[in-house]
Design a protein around this motif. Structure first.
Motif, PDB file in Angstrom:
ATOM      1  N   PRO A  77       0.824  -1.215   0.000  1.00  0.00           N
ATOM      2  CA  PRO A  77       0.000   0.000   0.000  1.00  0.00           C
ATOM      3  C   PRO A  77       0.855   1.261   0.000  1.00  0.00           C
ATOM      4  O   PRO A  77       1.970   1.284   0.529  1.00  0.00           O
ATOM      5  CB  PRO A  77      -0.791  -0.121   1.320  1.00  0.00           C
ATOM      6  CG  PRO A  77      -0.729  -1.559   1.700  1.00  0.00           C
ATOM      7  CD  PRO A  77       0.589  -2.055   1.188  1.00  0.00           C
ATOM      8  N   ASP A  78       0.328   2.304  -0.594  1.00  0.00           N
ATOM      9  CA  ASP A  78       0.888   3.640  -0.443  1.00  0.00           C
ATOM     10  C   ASP A  78       0.490   4.130   0.957  1.00  0.00           C
ATOM     11  O   ASP A  78      -0.693   4.199   1.279  1.00  0.00           O
ATOM     12  CB  ASP A  78       0.321   4.558  -1.525  1.00  0.00           C
ATOM     13  CG  ASP A  78       0.789   5.987  -1.370  1.00  0.00           C
ATOM     14  OD1 ASP A  78       0.133   6.733  -0.617  1.00  0.00           O
ATOM     15  OD2 ASP A  78       1.815   6.355  -1.982  1.00  0.00           O
ATOM     16  N   ALA A 136      -1.981   7.132   1.160  1.00  0.00           N
ATOM     17  CA  ALA A 136      -3.324   6.748   0.726  1.00  0.00           C
ATOM     18  C   ALA A 136      -3.988   5.856   1.768  1.00  0.00           C
ATOM     19  O   ALA A 136      -5.196   5.964   2.017  1.00  0.00           O
ATOM     20  CB  ALA A 136      -3.250   6.023  -0.620  1.00  0.00           C
ATOM     21  N   THR A 150      -3.982   5.717  -7.065  1.00  0.00           N
ATOM     22  CA  THR A 150      -3.993   4.579  -6.153  1.00  0.00           C
ATOM     23  C   THR A 150      -5.395   3.985  -6.133  1.00  0.00           C
ATOM     24  O   THR A 150      -6.373   4.634  -6.513  1.00  0.00           O
ATOM     25  CB  THR A 150      -3.582   4.988  -4.728  1.00  0.00           C
ATOM     26  OG1 THR A 150      -4.516   5.959  -4.221  1.00  0.00           O
ATOM     27  CG2 THR A 150      -2.185   5.572  -4.711  1.00  0.00           C
ATOM     28  N   THR A 157      -7.937   0.258  -4.673  1.00  0.00           N
ATOM     29  CA  THR A 157      -8.110  -0.964  -3.896  1.00  0.00           C
ATOM     30  C   THR A 157      -8.778  -2.022  -4.758  1.00  0.00           C
ATOM     31  O   THR A 157      -9.764  -1.735  -5.442  1.00  0.00           O
ATOM     32  CB  THR A 157      -8.957  -0.694  -2.639  1.00  0.00           C
ATOM     33  OG1 THR A 157      -8.225   0.166  -1.752  1.00  0.00           O
ATOM     34  CG2 THR A 157      -9.292  -1.993  -1.911  1.00  0.00           C
ATOM     35  N   CYS A 183      -5.108   0.326  -1.387  1.00  0.00           N
ATOM     36  CA  CYS A 183      -4.386   1.580  -1.648  1.00  0.00           C
ATOM     37  C   CYS A 183      -3.073   1.365  -2.383  1.00  0.00           C
ATOM     38  O   CYS A 183      -2.037   1.930  -2.017  1.00  0.00           O
ATOM     39  CB  CYS A 183      -4.138   2.323  -0.333  1.00  0.00           C
ATOM     40  SG  CYS A 183      -5.633   2.715   0.586  1.00  0.00           S
ATOM     41  N   ILE A 184      -3.087   0.566  -3.435  1.00  0.00           N
ATOM     42  CA  ILE A 184      -1.860   0.281  -4.180  1.00  0.00           C
ATOM     43  C   ILE A 184      -1.667   1.283  -5.316  1.00  0.00           C
ATOM     44  O   ILE A 184      -2.634   1.728  -5.927  1.00  0.00           O
ATOM     45  CB  ILE A 184      -1.859  -1.153  -4.735  1.00  0.00           C
ATOM     46  CG1 ILE A 184      -3.098  -1.409  -5.598  1.00  0.00           C
ATOM     47  CG2 ILE A 184      -1.765  -2.176  -3.613  1.00  0.00           C
ATOM     48  CD1 ILE A 184      -3.110  -2.763  -6.283  1.00  0.00           C
ATOM     49  N   PRO A 185      -0.437   1.653  -5.622  1.00  0.00           N
ATOM     50  CA  PRO A 185      -0.180   2.532  -6.765  1.00  0.00           C
ATOM     51  C   PRO A 185      -0.486   1.809  -8.081  1.00  0.00           C
ATOM     52  O   PRO A 185      -0.409   0.584  -8.162  1.00  0.00           O
ATOM     53  CB  PRO A 185       1.317   2.837  -6.641  1.00  0.00           C
ATOM     54  CG  PRO A 185       1.684   2.510  -5.224  1.00  0.00           C
ATOM     55  CD  PRO A 185       0.769   1.386  -4.828  1.00  0.00           C
ATOM     56  N   ALA A 240      -3.173   1.104  -9.577  1.00  0.00           N
ATOM     57  CA  ALA A 240      -4.137   0.035  -9.303  1.00  0.00           C
ATOM     58  C   ALA A 240      -4.823  -0.483 -10.552  1.00  0.00           C
ATOM     59  O   ALA A 240      -5.119  -1.676 -10.660  1.00  0.00           O
ATOM     60  CB  ALA A 240      -5.176   0.526  -8.293  1.00  0.00           C
TER      61      ALA A 240
END
Length: 203
Positions: free
Chosen positions: A30-31, A34, A138, A140, A173-175, A177
């Motif tokens: 995750p970021d 974010a 970002t 999910t 909250c991944i970059p 996404a």
């Protein structure tokens, strides 16, 4: 001397080496900012303390000089700063301890800062994946599991889809996404049976 809590992992983010024929396609985490905003409700919490400070100032401004009225509201601002620091630290630690892995056979999630667990979700146990994107790129990816697969919300938090009765593990909250979601959809479609192929849905 540096210390790596996960130095015993044969492969980063996985409890054991992938079997023959399994390939790691993507890994990420995750970021932290974010995650602070989304999972920990940062701005809602700051807004709450802001309202308290304004309320305190408004109740004493007609009884005290301006400087003293501001001083009466100052403890709420200080408390807000302390809480903000704790939320940021919590999100940073959670993000640092997390590794999401997508292979050609499964999704693996190494999660947990204090109690570390690794979830292994073969594509045949995943019925759907829902993508929720933010304006900063970002997002999910929440996974809906099939059959009798049941997961604990508390154990998986904050790596879950919020406000859902049934726990849905999520790559939170991944970059980039959207790109990761496309990779997941292609990999799952190639591996899973047609009746359990993943359908990506942007929210």
């Amino acid at each position: 001397m540096s210390h790596d809590d996960f130095a015993t992992e044969p492969v980063r983010g996985l409890p054991e080496r992938p079997p023959e024929g399994e390939r790691i396609l993507w890994q990420g985490r995750p970021d932290w900012w974010a995650l602070t905003r989304s999972a920990l409700g940062f701005w809602w919490v700051m807004g709450y303390f802001g309202v308290l400070a304004l309320w305190r100032f408004a109740t004493v401004m007609d009884q005290l000089p301006l400087g003293q009225a501001i001083g009466a509201a100052l403890p709420f601002a200080i408390l807000a700063g302390i809480v903000a620091a704790l939320l940021i630290l919590t999100a940073w630690v959670q993000a640092r301890a997390t590794v999401y892995t997508i292979t050609n056979r499964r999704v693996a999630m190494r999660i947990g800062a204090a109690l570390t667990v690794t979830l292994n979700l073969p594509y045949r146990q995943i019925g759907a994946a829902d993508l929720s994107l933010s304006r900063d790129g970002t997002g999910t990816i929440a996974l809906t599991t099939l059959g009798d697969t049941r997961l604990s919300y508390l154990v998986c938090w904050p790596h879950v889809r919020p406000w859902h009765f049934r726990t849905k593990p999520a790559l939170r909250c991944i970059p980039d996404a959207e790109k990761v979601a496309q990779l997941l959809a292609v990999s799952a479609h190639e591996r899973a049976a047609p009746e359990t192929a993943i359908a990506m849905a942007a929210e």
